[in-house]
Design an enzyme around this catalytic site. Structure first.
Site, PDB file in Angstrom:
ATOM      1  N   HIS A  16      41.566-109.210  59.611  1.00 26.27           N
ATOM      2  CA  HIS A  16      41.819-110.272  60.598  1.00 26.27           C
ATOM      3  C   HIS A  16      40.742-111.347  60.570  1.00 26.27           C
ATOM      4  O   HIS A  16      40.935-112.441  61.114  1.00 26.27           O
ATOM      5  CB  HIS A  16      42.002-109.694  62.008  1.00 26.27           C
ATOM      6  CG  HIS A  16      40.761-109.240  62.694  1.00 26.27           C
ATOM      7  ND1 HIS A  16      40.405-107.908  62.810  1.00 26.27           N
ATOM      8  CD2 HIS A  16      39.773-109.927  63.316  1.00 26.27           C
ATOM      9  CE1 HIS A  16      39.269-107.811  63.482  1.00 26.27           C
ATOM     10  NE2 HIS A  16      38.864-109.029  63.808  1.00 26.27           N
ATOM     11  N   ASP A  57      43.847-103.175  58.576  1.00 28.70           N
ATOM     12  CA  ASP A  57      42.899-104.233  58.901  1.00 28.70           C
ATOM     13  C   ASP A  57      41.632-104.099  58.052  1.00 28.70           C
ATOM     14  O   ASP A  57      40.566-103.740  58.531  1.00 28.70           O
ATOM     15  CB  ASP A  57      42.560-104.184  60.394  1.00 28.70           C
ATOM     16  CG  ASP A  57      41.816-105.409  60.877  1.00 28.70           C
ATOM     17  OD1 ASP A  57      41.752-106.392  60.117  1.00 28.70           O
ATOM     18  OD2 ASP A  57      41.312-105.386  62.015  1.00 28.70           O
ATOM     19  N   GLY A  88      32.514-110.852  67.850  1.00 25.00           N
ATOM     20  CA  GLY A  88      31.480-111.211  66.888  1.00 25.00           C
ATOM     21  C   GLY A  88      31.142-110.141  65.884  1.00 25.00           C
ATOM     22  O   GLY A  88      30.509-110.422  64.868  1.00 25.00           O
ATOM     23  N   SER A 143      33.570-107.889  64.532  1.00 31.16           N
ATOM     24  CA  SER A 143      34.718-107.492  63.717  1.00 31.16           C
ATOM     25  C   SER A 143      34.318-107.417  62.253  1.00 31.16           C
ATOM     26  O   SER A 143      33.593-108.282  61.745  1.00 31.16           O
ATOM     27  CB  SER A 143      35.854-108.499  63.878  1.00 31.16           C
ATOM     28  OG  SER A 143      36.391-108.459  65.171  1.00 31.16           O
ATOM     29  N   GLY A 144      34.776-106.389  61.559  1.00 30.84           N
ATOM     30  CA  GLY A 144      34.470-106.237  60.145  1.00 30.84           C
ATOM     31  C   GLY A 144      33.232-105.433  59.849  1.00 30.84           C
ATOM     32  O   GLY A 144      33.010-105.024  58.706  1.00 30.84           O
TER      33      GLY A 144
END
Length: 257
Positions: free
Chosen positions: A66, A110, A203, A205-206
């Site tokens: 995403h 994701d 902030g 994510s990932g």
């Protein structure tokens, strides 16, 4: 960037009926300079931090699919402080390799790989890759893992310059599914944000969920609402990396996607 965050929040709200995507470190601490040197700041063309990520080889960084909504163009490696970036040595242009079955956060898959424009040399003190999980990795209820990022440290806050990390407990998937009323996508891991005051928000994510300080077992995906006053009624959700190892290894071998 604010408009993009709002748009992404809307899509997740639509699926979860009031629950939204958020990603930041809550009730954590500043990361020690000598640790977690696999962390990557995923940045847009304006060189602004939009997501976290982590190095898994000299050629590739892993992040969330995403994060492609921000069209990242580079990653920064080798520093915990985003104000201390040497663009010539720490910044790497990237090619995005999004999972082919990813459609939206709510449908799963994701995960995205970022092919680096040049090799991040192993062995340097400032850059060290994380390991992928093997079949012997078993995540039991209550087991502590670590999550890190440059995201908010409070609800509706701001991106921080110094990397933060926090320990979060693994939550049984059946319990997690029940809390989320069976609305979770397949291939996820649950940890933090539920029964604890610690978790992630906007902030981060990932970023990685790290087991035994060296194995990446999850990727920060989503949680509930933009309210990060943990504990909340549902756990934080990560992409379960173990389910995507064959896909990752195929890309690593080909060195392209």
């Amino acid at each position: 960037m604010h408009a993009l965050h709002t748009l992404l929040l809307f899509h997740v709200l639509t699926y979860f009926g009031g629950n939204a995507l958020v990603s930041e470190i809550i009730n954590g601490k500043k990361t020690k300079q000598s640790s977690m040197m696999y962390m990557a700041s995923v940045q847009d063309k304006g060189r602004r931090h939009v997501c976290g990520g982590f190095l898994i080889s000299e050629d590739f960084v892993v992040t969330a699919a995403h994060c492609d909504d921000w069209k990242p163009t580079s990653v920064v490696l080798g520093t915990h402080n985003l104000k201390k970036v040497n663009d010539e040595t720490m910044r790497f242009d990237v090619k995005r390799c999004k999972h082919p079955f990813y459609k939206e956060v709510a449908s799963g898959n994701d995960i995205m790989l970022l092919k680096l424009s040049r090799k991040a040399r192993r062995g340097k003190k400032t850059i060290k890759p994380l390991q992928l999980p093997g079949q012997d990795v078993k995540l039991k209820e209550g087991k502590k893992c670590k999550v890190a990022g440059w995201g908010f440290t409070r609800s509706h806050g701001e991106i921080v310059n110094d990397l933060q990390d926090v320990d979060v407990p693994i939550i049984n998937l059946e319990k997690c599914q029940k809390a989320w009323r069976n609305k979770l996508p397949a291939n996820v891991t649950c940890a933090g944000g539920y029964g604890t005051k610690k978790g992630f928000c906007q902030g981060d994510s990932g970023g990685p969920l790290v087991f035994k300080e060296k194995i990446a077992v999850g990727i920060v995906s989503f949680n509930s609402d933009s309210d990060c006053n943990y504990p909340t009624g549902v756990p934080n959700i990560y992409t379960d990396i173990s389910k995507f190892v064959p896909w990752i290894k195929e890309i690593l071998q080909k060195k392209t996607c």
